[in-house]
Design a protein around this motif. Structure first.
Motif, PDB file in Angstrom:
ATOM      1  N   GLU A  73       0.650  -1.181   0.099  1.00 45.55           N
ATOM      2  CA  GLU A  73      -0.185  -0.159  -0.174  1.00 45.55           C
ATOM      3  C   GLU A  73       0.826   1.315   0.011  1.00 45.55           C
ATOM      4  O   GLU A  73       0.579   2.119  -0.654  1.00 45.55           O
ATOM      5  CB  GLU A  73      -0.817   0.024   1.331  1.00 45.55           C
TER       6      GLU A  73
ATOM      7  N   ALA B  77     -14.640  -1.165   0.203  1.00 43.01           N
ATOM      8  CA  ALA B  77     -14.121   0.350  -0.260  1.00 43.01           C
ATOM      9  C   ALA B  77     -14.913   1.128  -0.485  1.00 43.01           C
ATOM     10  O   ALA B  77     -14.667   2.424  -0.754  1.00 43.01           O
ATOM     11  CB  ALA B  77     -13.114   0.045  -1.326  1.00 43.01           C
ATOM     12  N   ARG B  80     -17.673   3.426   2.740  1.00 40.74           N
ATOM     13  CA  ARG B  80     -17.508   4.686   3.500  1.00 40.74           C
ATOM     14  C   ARG B  80     -17.536   4.186   5.284  1.00 40.74           C
ATOM     15  O   ARG B  80     -16.599   3.152   5.443  1.00 40.74           O
ATOM     16  CB  ARG B  80     -18.565   5.619   3.450  1.00 40.74           C
ATOM     17  N   ARG B  83     -17.283   0.498   6.018  1.00 45.44           N
ATOM     18  CA  ARG B  83     -16.160  -0.422   5.698  1.00 45.44           C
ATOM     19  C   ARG B  83     -15.499  -1.123   7.024  1.00 45.44           C
ATOM     20  O   ARG B  83     -15.222  -0.349   7.983  1.00 45.44           O
ATOM     21  CB  ARG B  83     -15.063   0.512   5.023  1.00 45.44           C
ATOM     22  N   GLU B  87      -9.265   3.172   6.264  1.00 46.13           N
ATOM     23  CA  GLU B  87      -8.314   3.598   4.985  1.00 46.13           C
ATOM     24  C   GLU B  87      -7.129   3.925   5.301  1.00 46.13           C
ATOM     25  O   GLU B  87      -6.306   3.680   4.352  1.00 46.13           O
ATOM     26  CB  GLU B  87      -9.199   5.026   4.861  1.00 46.13           C
ATOM     27  N   ASN B  88      -6.713   4.161   6.509  1.00 49.08           N
ATOM     28  CA  ASN B  88      -5.212   4.369   6.832  1.00 49.08           C
ATOM     29  C   ASN B  88      -4.445   3.154   7.184  1.00 49.08           C
ATOM     30  O   ASN B  88      -4.774   2.280   7.431  1.00 49.08           O
ATOM     31  CB  ASN B  88      -5.227   5.365   7.999  1.00 49.08           C
ATOM     32  N   ARG B  92      -5.017  -0.124   8.904  1.00 47.88           N
ATOM     33  CA  ARG B  92      -5.217  -1.578   8.263  1.00 47.88           C
ATOM     34  C   ARG B  92      -4.420  -2.642   8.931  1.00 47.88           C
ATOM     35  O   ARG B  92      -4.840  -3.637   8.889  1.00 47.88           O
ATOM     36  CB  ARG B  92      -5.043  -1.321   6.700  1.00 47.88           C
TER      37      ARG B  92
END
Lengths: 230, 230
Positions: A73, B77, B80, B83, B87-88, B92
Protein backbone atom coordinates in the motif's frame (compact mmCIF):
# COMPACT_ATOMS: atom_id res chain seq x y z
CA UNK A 1 16.10 3.80 9.29
CA UNK A 2 13.53 1.00 9.65
CA UNK A 3 14.44 -2.23 11.44
CA UNK A 4 13.47 -5.82 10.67
CA UNK A 5 13.49 -8.35 13.47
CA UNK A 6 14.07 -11.72 11.89
CA UNK A 7 15.63 -15.16 12.17
CA UNK A 8 17.66 -16.54 9.24
CA UNK A 9 15.76 -19.85 9.35
CA UNK A 10 12.29 -18.25 9.47
CA UNK A 11 10.58 -18.47 6.05
CA UNK A 12 8.29 -15.55 6.86
CA UNK A 13 11.31 -13.37 7.75
CA UNK A 14 13.09 -14.37 4.54
CA UNK A 15 10.00 -13.45 2.54
CA UNK A 16 10.00 -9.90 3.94
CA UNK A 17 13.76 -9.56 3.39
CA UNK A 18 13.18 -10.45 -0.28
CA UNK A 19 10.34 -7.91 -0.56
CA UNK A 20 12.43 -5.18 1.04
CA UNK A 21 15.32 -6.11 -1.27
CA UNK A 22 13.15 -5.97 -4.40
CA UNK A 23 11.84 -2.54 -3.37
CA UNK A 24 15.35 -1.28 -2.59
CA UNK A 25 14.79 -0.54 1.10
CA UNK A 26 17.66 0.34 3.42
CA UNK A 27 17.06 -1.12 6.86
CA UNK A 28 18.70 -2.60 9.91
CA UNK A 29 18.44 -6.35 10.39
CA UNK A 30 18.22 -7.63 13.97
CA UNK A 31 18.29 -11.34 14.71
CA UNK A 32 15.73 -12.42 17.28
CA UNK A 33 15.33 -15.79 19.02
CA UNK A 34 11.56 -15.72 19.47
CA UNK A 35 11.54 -18.65 21.92
CA UNK A 36 13.38 -16.44 24.44
CA UNK A 37 10.24 -14.32 24.85
CA UNK A 38 12.29 -11.13 25.40
CA UNK A 39 10.16 -8.50 27.07
CA UNK A 40 11.23 -5.73 24.65
CA UNK A 41 10.35 -7.94 21.72
CA UNK A 42 6.93 -8.88 23.15
CA UNK A 43 6.25 -5.15 23.56
CA UNK A 44 6.69 -4.83 19.78
CA UNK A 45 4.68 -7.95 18.99
CA UNK A 46 2.60 -9.51 21.79
CA UNK A 47 2.17 -12.61 19.59
CA UNK A 48 5.95 -13.16 19.91
CA UNK A 49 6.29 -14.16 16.24
CA UNK A 50 8.65 -13.15 13.45
CA UNK A 51 9.14 -11.04 11.43
CA UNK A 52 8.48 -7.62 12.97
CA UNK A 53 9.09 -4.44 10.99
CA UNK A 54 9.70 -1.21 12.87
CA UNK A 55 9.12 1.75 10.59
CA UNK A 56 10.84 5.16 10.68
CA UNK A 57 8.32 6.40 13.25
CA UNK A 58 9.02 3.34 15.46
CA UNK A 59 5.60 1.86 14.79
CA UNK A 60 5.70 -1.92 14.66
CA UNK A 61 4.12 -4.09 11.99
CA UNK A 62 3.76 -7.74 13.00
CA UNK A 63 3.89 -10.77 10.76
CA UNK A 64 4.68 -11.35 7.09
CA UNK A 65 1.16 -10.82 5.74
CA UNK A 66 0.62 -7.57 7.65
CA UNK A 67 4.05 -6.23 6.62
CA UNK A 68 3.72 -7.22 2.97
CA UNK A 69 0.26 -5.65 2.62
CA UNK A 70 1.52 -2.47 4.28
CA UNK A 71 4.55 -2.31 1.99
CA UNK A 72 2.32 -2.81 -1.03
CA UNK A 73 0.00 0.00 0.00
CA UNK A 74 2.75 2.45 0.89
CA UNK A 75 5.41 1.52 -1.72
CA UNK A 76 4.36 -1.24 -4.11
CA UNK A 77 1.38 0.65 -5.49
CA UNK A 78 3.80 3.23 -6.91
CA UNK A 79 6.11 0.70 -8.60
CA UNK A 80 4.03 0.07 -11.74
CA UNK A 81 5.40 -3.04 -13.49
CA UNK A 82 7.76 -3.76 -10.59
CA UNK A 83 4.84 -3.99 -8.15
CA UNK A 84 4.85 -7.36 -6.36
CA UNK A 85 1.06 -7.50 -5.99
CA UNK A 86 -1.16 -7.19 -9.08
CA UNK A 87 -3.61 -4.37 -9.83
CA UNK A 88 -6.54 -6.67 -10.55
CA UNK A 89 -8.37 -7.95 -7.45
CA UNK A 90 -8.68 -11.49 -8.69
CA UNK A 91 -4.98 -11.69 -9.54
CA UNK A 92 -4.22 -10.23 -6.13
CA UNK A 93 -6.29 -13.04 -4.62
CA UNK A 94 -4.25 -15.62 -6.54
CA UNK A 95 -0.97 -14.08 -5.30
CA UNK A 96 -2.24 -14.03 -1.73
CA UNK A 97 -3.37 -17.65 -2.05
CA UNK A 98 0.17 -18.66 -2.99
CA UNK A 99 1.69 -16.63 -0.16
CA UNK A 100 -0.61 -18.49 2.22
CA UNK A 101 0.20 -21.81 0.57
CA UNK A 102 3.93 -21.44 1.10
CA UNK A 103 4.02 -19.50 4.38
CA UNK A 104 1.15 -21.28 6.13
CA UNK A 105 0.41 -24.66 4.57
CA UNK A 106 3.92 -25.69 3.52
CA UNK A 107 5.18 -24.17 6.78
CA UNK A 108 2.83 -26.36 8.84
CA UNK A 109 3.36 -29.47 6.73
CA UNK A 110 7.12 -29.24 6.31
CA UNK A 111 9.30 -26.21 6.90
CA UNK A 112 8.71 -25.27 10.51
CA UNK A 113 9.23 -28.84 11.69
CA UNK A 114 12.56 -29.25 9.93
CA UNK A 115 13.72 -25.76 10.96
CA UNK A 116 12.73 -26.46 14.53
CA UNK A 117 14.15 -29.96 14.83
CA UNK A 118 17.37 -29.30 12.92
CA UNK A 119 18.17 -25.69 13.86
CA UNK A 120 16.12 -24.05 16.59
CA UNK A 121 16.47 -26.95 19.03
CA UNK A 122 20.24 -26.59 18.83
CA UNK A 123 19.97 -22.96 19.83
CA UNK A 124 17.27 -23.33 22.49
CA UNK A 125 18.08 -24.03 26.12
CA UNK A 126 16.47 -27.28 27.31
CA UNK A 127 13.96 -25.36 29.42
CA UNK A 128 12.71 -23.56 26.32
CA UNK A 129 12.31 -26.75 24.30
CA UNK A 130 15.88 -27.42 23.14
CA UNK A 131 17.41 -30.87 22.84
CA UNK A 132 17.70 -33.76 20.45
CA UNK A 133 15.65 -33.65 17.24
CA UNK A 134 12.50 -35.75 17.09
CA UNK A 135 13.15 -38.16 14.23
CA UNK A 136 9.49 -39.15 13.91
CA UNK A 137 8.46 -35.52 13.35
CA UNK A 138 11.29 -35.07 10.84
CA UNK A 139 10.28 -38.16 8.91
CA UNK A 140 6.66 -36.96 8.71
CA UNK A 141 7.76 -33.50 7.51
CA UNK A 142 10.12 -34.97 4.91
CA UNK A 143 7.31 -37.16 3.68
CA UNK A 144 5.34 -34.01 2.83
CA UNK A 145 8.08 -32.29 0.79
CA UNK A 146 7.31 -34.16 -2.44
CA UNK A 147 3.68 -33.04 -2.56
CA UNK A 148 4.72 -29.40 -2.21
CA UNK A 149 7.53 -29.74 -4.76
CA UNK A 150 5.08 -31.28 -7.20
CA UNK A 151 2.69 -28.38 -6.74
CA UNK A 152 5.55 -25.88 -7.15
CA UNK A 153 6.64 -27.70 -10.30
CA UNK A 154 3.13 -27.56 -11.70
CA UNK A 155 2.96 -23.82 -11.05
CA UNK A 156 6.47 -23.19 -12.43
CA UNK A 157 5.68 -25.27 -15.52
CA UNK A 158 2.37 -23.59 -16.35
CA UNK A 159 3.18 -19.90 -15.85
CA UNK A 160 6.18 -17.59 -16.45
CA UNK A 161 6.18 -16.81 -12.71
CA UNK A 162 4.25 -18.71 -10.07
CA UNK A 163 1.19 -16.43 -9.96
CA UNK A 164 1.22 -15.28 -13.58
CA UNK A 165 3.23 -13.14 -15.96
CA UNK A 166 5.10 -11.09 -13.39
CA UNK A 167 7.34 -11.75 -10.42
CA UNK A 168 5.10 -11.44 -7.34
CA UNK A 169 4.81 -11.99 -3.62
CA UNK A 170 3.88 -15.57 -4.57
CA UNK A 171 7.37 -16.26 -5.95
CA UNK A 172 9.08 -14.59 -3.01
CA UNK A 173 7.06 -16.53 -0.43
CA UNK A 174 7.77 -19.81 -2.19
CA UNK A 175 11.47 -19.00 -2.56
CA UNK A 176 11.68 -18.02 1.10
CA UNK A 177 10.33 -21.35 2.27
CA UNK A 178 12.27 -23.40 -0.29
CA UNK A 179 15.50 -21.61 0.59
CA UNK A 180 15.23 -22.67 4.24
CA UNK A 181 14.85 -26.29 3.14
CA UNK A 182 17.62 -25.90 0.57
CA UNK A 183 20.01 -24.58 3.23
CA UNK A 184 19.30 -27.79 5.12
CA UNK A 185 19.85 -29.90 1.98
CA UNK A 186 16.29 -31.22 2.07
CA UNK A 187 15.44 -30.59 -1.61
CA UNK A 188 16.31 -33.16 -4.27
CA UNK A 189 16.48 -30.84 -7.29
CA UNK A 190 17.21 -33.59 -9.80
CA UNK A 191 13.60 -34.72 -9.55
CA UNK A 192 12.08 -31.30 -10.28
CA UNK A 193 13.80 -29.56 -13.21
CA UNK A 194 11.04 -26.98 -13.77
CA UNK A 195 11.14 -25.92 -10.13
CA UNK A 196 14.92 -25.79 -10.36
CA UNK A 197 14.78 -23.48 -13.37
CA UNK A 198 12.38 -21.18 -11.51
CA UNK A 199 14.50 -21.22 -8.34
CA UNK A 200 17.63 -20.47 -10.34
CA UNK A 201 15.99 -17.34 -11.74
CA UNK A 202 14.91 -16.17 -8.28
CA UNK A 203 18.24 -17.04 -6.70
CA UNK A 204 20.10 -14.88 -9.25
CA UNK A 205 18.24 -11.72 -8.24
CA UNK A 206 20.18 -9.16 -6.21
CA UNK A 207 17.46 -9.29 -3.52
CA UNK A 208 18.43 -12.93 -2.86
CA UNK A 209 22.13 -12.31 -2.27
CA UNK A 210 21.88 -11.50 1.47
CA UNK A 211 19.98 -14.77 2.07
CA UNK A 212 22.70 -16.76 0.35
CA UNK A 213 25.19 -15.25 2.77
CA UNK A 214 23.31 -16.46 5.87
CA UNK A 215 25.16 -18.93 8.05
CA UNK A 216 23.75 -20.67 11.13
CA UNK A 217 26.04 -21.54 14.00
CA UNK A 218 26.49 -25.31 14.09
CA UNK A 219 24.54 -26.00 10.88
CA UNK A 220 26.58 -25.95 7.66
CA UNK A 221 24.52 -25.25 4.55
CA UNK A 222 24.20 -27.81 1.75
CA UNK A 223 27.22 -27.49 -0.55
CA UNK A 224 25.14 -26.04 -3.42
CA UNK A 225 23.20 -23.62 -1.20
CA UNK A 226 24.90 -20.43 -2.39
CA UNK A 227 25.69 -21.60 -5.95
CA UNK A 228 23.72 -19.81 -8.64
CA UNK A 229 24.46 -22.73 -10.94
CA UNK A 230 23.54 -25.79 -8.88
CA UNK B 1 -25.46 -16.24 -6.69
CA UNK B 2 -22.10 -16.76 -4.97
CA UNK B 3 -21.50 -19.83 -2.81
CA UNK B 4 -19.57 -20.20 0.42
CA UNK B 5 -18.15 -23.60 1.33
CA UNK B 6 -17.90 -23.69 5.10
CA UNK B 7 -18.15 -25.74 8.26
CA UNK B 8 -20.17 -24.41 11.22
CA UNK B 9 -17.29 -25.13 13.63
CA UNK B 10 -14.61 -23.46 11.48
CA UNK B 11 -13.67 -20.01 12.87
CA UNK B 12 -12.38 -18.87 9.50
CA UNK B 13 -15.69 -19.81 7.84
CA UNK B 14 -17.66 -18.01 10.55
CA UNK B 15 -15.53 -14.91 10.02
CA UNK B 16 -16.43 -14.78 6.32
CA UNK B 17 -20.13 -15.43 7.05
CA UNK B 18 -20.05 -12.40 9.38
CA UNK B 19 -18.33 -10.25 6.74
CA UNK B 20 -20.85 -11.30 4.07
CA UNK B 21 -23.67 -10.62 6.53
CA UNK B 22 -22.37 -7.14 7.39
CA UNK B 23 -22.09 -6.29 3.69
CA UNK B 24 -25.57 -7.65 2.98
CA UNK B 25 -24.55 -10.38 0.53
CA UNK B 26 -26.98 -13.00 -0.69
CA UNK B 27 -25.22 -16.33 -1.13
CA UNK B 28 -25.60 -20.08 -0.90
CA UNK B 29 -24.01 -21.81 2.05
CA UNK B 30 -22.66 -25.33 1.47
CA UNK B 31 -21.33 -27.39 4.37
CA UNK B 32 -18.06 -29.16 3.59
CA UNK B 33 -16.23 -31.81 5.62
CA UNK B 34 -12.69 -30.92 4.57
CA UNK B 35 -11.19 -34.14 5.99
CA UNK B 36 -13.08 -36.10 3.32
CA UNK B 37 -10.82 -34.58 0.64
CA UNK B 38 -13.66 -34.56 -1.94
CA UNK B 39 -12.23 -34.31 -5.43
CA UNK B 40 -14.63 -31.52 -6.51
CA UNK B 41 -13.68 -29.53 -3.43
CA UNK B 42 -9.94 -29.98 -3.99
CA UNK B 43 -10.47 -28.71 -7.54
CA UNK B 44 -11.75 -25.45 -6.01
CA UNK B 45 -9.04 -25.28 -3.36
CA UNK B 46 -6.04 -27.60 -3.71
CA UNK B 47 -5.06 -26.72 -0.12
CA UNK B 48 -8.28 -28.46 1.01
CA UNK B 49 -9.02 -25.79 3.61
CA UNK B 50 -12.12 -23.77 4.49
CA UNK B 51 -13.69 -21.38 3.70
CA UNK B 52 -13.89 -21.22 -0.10
CA UNK B 53 -15.92 -18.50 -1.82
CA UNK B 54 -17.17 -19.11 -5.35
CA UNK B 55 -18.10 -15.83 -6.98
CA UNK B 56 -20.79 -15.19 -9.59
CA UNK B 57 -18.36 -16.10 -12.37
CA UNK B 58 -17.52 -19.41 -10.61
CA UNK B 59 -14.02 -18.25 -9.73
CA UNK B 60 -12.88 -19.60 -6.38
CA UNK B 61 -11.27 -17.59 -3.61
CA UNK B 62 -9.51 -19.72 -1.00
CA UNK B 63 -9.08 -18.97 2.68
CA UNK B 64 -10.39 -16.28 5.03
CA UNK B 65 -7.62 -13.73 4.45
CA UNK B 66 -7.79 -13.99 0.65
CA UNK B 67 -11.60 -13.73 0.67
CA UNK B 68 -11.73 -10.84 3.14
CA UNK B 69 -9.14 -8.80 1.22
CA UNK B 70 -11.01 -9.45 -2.03
CA UNK B 71 -14.34 -8.41 -0.48
CA UNK B 72 -12.75 -5.25 0.87
CA UNK B 73 -11.33 -4.31 -2.52
CA UNK B 74 -14.49 -5.08 -4.48
CA UNK B 75 -17.16 -4.06 -1.93
CA UNK B 76 -15.79 -2.70 1.34
CA UNK B 77 -13.96 0.20 -0.26
CA UNK B 78 -17.34 1.64 -1.35
CA UNK B 79 -18.97 1.35 2.09
CA UNK B 80 -17.52 4.52 3.65
CA UNK B 81 -18.09 4.40 7.43
CA UNK B 82 -19.43 0.84 7.20
CA UNK B 83 -16.17 -0.39 5.68
CA UNK B 84 -14.67 -3.20 7.76
CA UNK B 85 -11.05 -2.31 6.93
CA UNK B 86 -9.76 1.20 7.62
CA UNK B 87 -8.62 3.73 5.02
CA UNK B 88 -5.30 4.47 6.73
CA UNK B 89 -2.55 1.91 6.04
CA UNK B 90 -1.33 1.75 9.59
CA UNK B 91 -4.85 1.18 10.92
CA UNK B 92 -5.34 -1.47 8.25
CA UNK B 93 -2.19 -3.15 9.56
CA UNK B 94 -3.61 -3.15 13.09
CA UNK B 95 -6.88 -4.72 11.89
CA UNK B 96 -4.97 -7.37 9.94
CA UNK B 97 -2.79 -8.08 12.97
CA UNK B 98 -5.93 -8.84 15.02
CA UNK B 99 -7.40 -11.02 12.27
CA UNK B 100 -4.17 -13.01 12.33
CA UNK B 101 -4.18 -13.10 16.11
CA UNK B 102 -7.62 -14.68 16.33
CA UNK B 103 -7.64 -16.80 13.18
CA UNK B 104 -4.04 -18.04 13.31
CA UNK B 105 -2.58 -17.71 16.80
CA UNK B 106 -5.68 -18.35 18.90
CA UNK B 107 -6.66 -21.01 16.36
CA UNK B 108 -3.35 -22.84 16.83
CA UNK B 109 -3.25 -22.37 20.60
CA UNK B 110 -6.88 -23.16 21.38
CA UNK B 111 -9.76 -23.25 18.93
CA UNK B 112 -8.77 -25.83 16.35
CA UNK B 113 -7.82 -28.37 19.00
CA UNK B 114 -11.12 -28.11 20.85
CA UNK B 115 -13.14 -28.07 17.60
CA UNK B 116 -11.25 -31.11 16.36
CA UNK B 117 -11.33 -33.14 19.55
CA UNK B 118 -14.91 -32.31 20.53
CA UNK B 119 -16.64 -32.02 17.14
CA UNK B 120 -14.73 -33.10 14.04
CA UNK B 121 -13.57 -36.40 15.51
CA UNK B 122 -17.22 -37.36 16.08
CA UNK B 123 -17.95 -36.73 12.41
CA UNK B 124 -14.79 -38.28 10.96
CA UNK B 125 -14.56 -41.96 10.06
CA UNK B 126 -11.76 -43.68 12.00
CA UNK B 127 -9.64 -43.97 8.84
CA UNK B 128 -9.73 -40.17 8.47
CA UNK B 129 -8.72 -39.48 12.06
CA UNK B 130 -12.02 -39.90 13.91
CA UNK B 131 -12.36 -41.48 17.35
CA UNK B 132 -12.19 -40.60 21.01
CA UNK B 133 -11.01 -37.11 21.96
CA UNK B 134 -7.42 -36.72 23.20
CA UNK B 135 -7.84 -35.39 26.71
CA UNK B 136 -4.20 -34.26 26.96
CA UNK B 137 -4.57 -32.06 23.87
CA UNK B 138 -7.85 -30.66 25.18
CA UNK B 139 -6.29 -29.82 28.54
CA UNK B 140 -3.41 -28.00 26.85
CA UNK B 141 -5.80 -26.03 24.62
CA UNK B 142 -8.04 -25.12 27.58
CA UNK B 143 -4.98 -23.93 29.47
CA UNK B 144 -4.38 -21.37 26.72
CA UNK B 145 -7.91 -19.86 26.71
CA UNK B 146 -7.24 -17.53 29.66
CA UNK B 147 -4.30 -15.79 27.99
CA UNK B 148 -6.39 -15.07 24.89
CA UNK B 149 -9.40 -13.92 26.93
CA UNK B 150 -7.13 -11.59 28.88
CA UNK B 151 -5.80 -10.10 25.67
CA UNK B 152 -9.33 -9.75 24.27
CA UNK B 153 -10.41 -8.07 27.51
CA UNK B 154 -7.51 -5.65 27.32
CA UNK B 155 -8.46 -4.73 23.74
CA UNK B 156 -12.17 -4.47 24.56
CA UNK B 157 -11.41 -2.32 27.59
CA UNK B 158 -9.10 0.14 25.85
CA UNK B 159 -10.96 0.83 22.60
CA UNK B 160 -14.64 1.21 21.50
CA UNK B 161 -14.11 -1.72 19.12
CA UNK B 162 -11.13 -4.09 19.15
CA UNK B 163 -9.04 -2.31 16.50
CA UNK B 164 -10.22 1.25 17.17
CA UNK B 165 -13.30 3.45 16.83
CA UNK B 166 -15.15 1.37 14.26
CA UNK B 167 -16.35 -2.18 13.94
CA UNK B 168 -13.76 -3.97 11.78
CA UNK B 169 -12.55 -7.33 10.51
CA UNK B 170 -10.68 -7.52 13.84
CA UNK B 171 -13.95 -7.76 15.80
CA UNK B 172 -15.48 -10.23 13.37
CA UNK B 173 -12.43 -12.52 13.43
CA UNK B 174 -12.35 -12.47 17.23
CA UNK B 175 -16.11 -13.08 17.47
CA UNK B 176 -15.87 -15.94 14.98
CA UNK B 177 -13.27 -17.76 17.06
CA UNK B 178 -14.91 -16.97 20.41
CA UNK B 179 -18.31 -18.13 19.12
CA UNK B 180 -16.94 -21.59 18.31
CA UNK B 181 -15.62 -21.88 21.86
CA UNK B 182 -18.84 -20.45 23.28
CA UNK B 183 -20.92 -23.03 21.42
CA UNK B 184 -18.81 -25.64 23.19
CA UNK B 185 -19.28 -23.91 26.56
CA UNK B 186 -15.53 -23.30 26.90
CA UNK B 187 -15.72 -19.60 27.88
CA UNK B 188 -16.24 -18.55 31.49
CA UNK B 189 -17.77 -15.11 30.90
CA UNK B 190 -18.06 -14.24 34.60
CA UNK B 191 -14.32 -13.67 34.69
CA UNK B 192 -14.21 -11.27 31.74
CA UNK B 193 -16.98 -8.63 31.96
CA UNK B 194 -15.42 -6.26 29.40
CA UNK B 195 -15.11 -9.04 26.83
CA UNK B 196 -18.67 -10.06 27.62
CA UNK B 197 -19.94 -6.54 26.98
CA UNK B 198 -18.11 -6.46 23.62
CA UNK B 199 -19.37 -9.93 22.66
CA UNK B 200 -22.93 -8.97 23.59
CA UNK B 201 -22.74 -6.01 21.17
CA UNK B 202 -21.44 -8.22 18.35
CA UNK B 203 -23.88 -11.01 19.08
CA UNK B 204 -26.84 -8.62 18.76
CA UNK B 205 -25.96 -7.67 15.19
CA UNK B 206 -28.17 -9.10 12.43
CA UNK B 207 -25.05 -10.58 10.76
CA UNK B 208 -24.60 -12.84 13.80
CA UNK B 209 -28.08 -14.35 13.76
CA UNK B 210 -27.35 -17.20 11.32
CA UNK B 211 -24.38 -18.31 13.46
CA UNK B 212 -26.59 -18.48 16.55
CA UNK B 213 -28.88 -20.83 14.64
CA UNK B 214 -26.09 -23.33 13.88
CA UNK B 215 -26.52 -26.77 15.41
CA UNK B 216 -24.02 -29.62 15.21
CA UNK B 217 -25.24 -33.18 15.12
CA UNK B 218 -24.38 -34.83 18.42
CA UNK B 219 -23.04 -31.68 20.08
CA UNK B 220 -25.60 -29.54 21.93
CA UNK B 221 -24.55 -25.91 22.32
CA UNK B 222 -24.01 -24.36 25.76
CA UNK B 223 -27.38 -23.25 27.18
CA UNK B 224 -26.56 -19.53 26.82
CA UNK B 225 -25.09 -19.89 23.28
CA UNK B 226 -27.95 -18.23 21.41
CA UNK B 227 -29.05 -15.85 24.23
CA UNK B 228 -28.36 -12.19 23.52
CA UNK B 229 -28.59 -11.53 27.24
CA UNK B 230 -26.30 -14.19 28.74
Amino acid sequence: MPTLYHHPMSSASRFIRLVLGEYGFEYDLVEEQPWEGRREFLALNPAGTLPVFLDDSMRSLCGAVVISEYLDETHGALKRDRRLLAENSFQRAEIRRLVEWFLVKMEQDVTRHLARERVFKLQMPTAQGGGAPDSKLMRAARGNIRQHMKYLTWLAGSRPWLAGDRLSYGDLAAAASISVLDYLGEIDWSEFPQSKDWYQRIKSRPSFRPLLGDRIRGVTPASHYADLDF
